[in-house]
Design a protein around this motif. Structure first.
Motif, short mmCIF file in Angstrom:
data_model
loop_
_atom_site.label_atom_id
_atom_site.label_comp_id
_atom_site.label_asym_id
_atom_site.label_seq_id
_atom_site.Cartn_x
_atom_site.Cartn_y
_atom_site.Cartn_z
N LEU A 1 0.81 -1.38 -0.01
CA LEU A 1 0.00 -0.29 -0.06
C LEU A 1 0.92 1.12 0.10
N LYS A 2 0.05 2.24 -0.45
CA LYS A 2 1.02 3.57 -0.53
C LYS A 2 1.00 4.14 0.99
N TYR B 1 -8.67 -0.13 3.40
CA TYR B 1 -7.37 0.07 2.71
C TYR B 1 -6.41 -0.17 3.65
N ARG B 2 -6.33 -1.92 3.90
CA ARG B 2 -5.47 -2.54 4.74
C ARG B 2 -5.11 -3.75 4.11
N THR B 3 -3.77 -4.18 4.30
CA THR B 3 -3.29 -5.55 4.06
C THR B 3 -2.82 -6.27 5.25
N GLU B 4 -2.69 -5.62 6.11
CA GLU B 4 -2.21 -6.34 7.45
C GLU B 4 -3.23 -6.29 8.63
N GLY B 5 -3.02 -7.16 9.68
CA GLY B 5 -3.80 -7.02 10.75
C GLY B 5 -5.43 -7.48 10.33
N GLN C 1 -5.74 -12.06 -0.37
CA GLN C 1 -4.67 -11.54 0.57
C GLN C 1 -3.66 -10.68 0.01
N GLY C 2 -3.29 -9.64 0.83
CA GLY C 2 -2.11 -8.78 0.20
C GLY C 2 -2.78 -7.77 -0.72
N LYS C 3 -4.17 -7.65 -0.86
CA LYS C 3 -4.88 -6.59 -1.75
C LYS C 3 -5.82 -6.03 -0.73
N GLU D 1 -6.49 2.94 -3.68
CA GLU D 1 -6.24 4.23 -3.30
C GLU D 1 -7.25 5.35 -4.01
N GLN D 2 -7.64 4.83 -5.24
CA GLN D 2 -8.31 5.88 -6.16
C GLN D 2 -9.57 5.66 -6.00
N GLU D 3 -10.40 4.50 -5.37
CA GLU D 3 -11.60 4.14 -5.25
C GLU D 3 -11.96 4.79 -3.77
#
Ligand code: HEC
Length: 166
Positions: free
Chosen positions: A38-39, A129-133, A142-144, A149-151
């Protein structure tokens, strides 16, 4: 001689003021977050992500579509939004969003969408907007993040239009 001393004192107090100013600016609690894939972004005072995640401004029309779509935001499952009354079945698990733009700033909306647990650890609202936790994530997701971010910016642009007409 005396004049010189006065000038020096003036210089010192300017430095002191500049220092106090920077110290004041640093008093805001800024937390940098960078999750895998993620950014990076900054949470300010635990309530807001003031800076947009993208340079391109959000599109409110696209945002409305994301809010409605089951496999994207699916926000209506929990929130009532009068402006989207063409779509059936608005839930009431979360607060109504019909007038949300009157009392929330963009940055506060952004943090709610990115990771609402920062505001309320026990919330049942998903983090978009998370990939962890995250728990119980199907392998293919997973991982997405749920939203790009645009959405996220598109959804915020739509939320900013939500003001109850008087
Ligand atoms: C599973 C239910 C659920 C879903 C799905 C959901 N939310 Fe929420 N949301 C909540 C709950 C519950 C709260 C109340 C605050 C809390 O729990 O911390 C909330 C709070 C909010 C708030 C703060 C409102 C206020 O007045 O304080 C906003 C904005 C918000 N949600 C937007 C959204 C958007 C946009 C989506 C879709 C992208 C969404 N929510 C999806 C449950 C949900």
């Amino acid at each position: 001689m005396q004049r010189k001393r006065i000038r020096k004192a003036g210089f010192v107090s300017v430095i002191a003021m500049a220092f106090a100013f920077t110290a004041g600016a640093q008093a805001a609690d800024v937390k940098k977050v960078h999750e895998k894939g993620l950014k990076p972004y900054e949470i300010v005072d635990g309530i807001s992500i003031p800076k947009p995640l993208t340079d391109k401004p959000g599109d409110p029309k696209r945002g409305a579509k994301i809010v409605v779509k089951r496999k994207k935001g699916n926000c209506l499952a929990c929130h009532k939004i009068d402006q989207l009354s063409d779509f059936p079945f608005h839930g009431n698990i979360g607060p109504e969003l019909t007038d949300v733009a009157s009392h929330m700033k963009d940055g506060e909306m952004r943090l709610r969408l990115v990771n609402p647990k920062v505001v309320n650890e026990d919330t049942i609202m998903p983090a978009f907007y998370r990939t962890e936790g995250l728990h119980r994530v199907m392998k293919k997701f997973q991982g997405k993040p749920v939203l790009t971010e645009q959405e996220i910016e598109d959804v915020i642009a739509f939320l900013k239009t939500l003001k109850a007409s008087q």
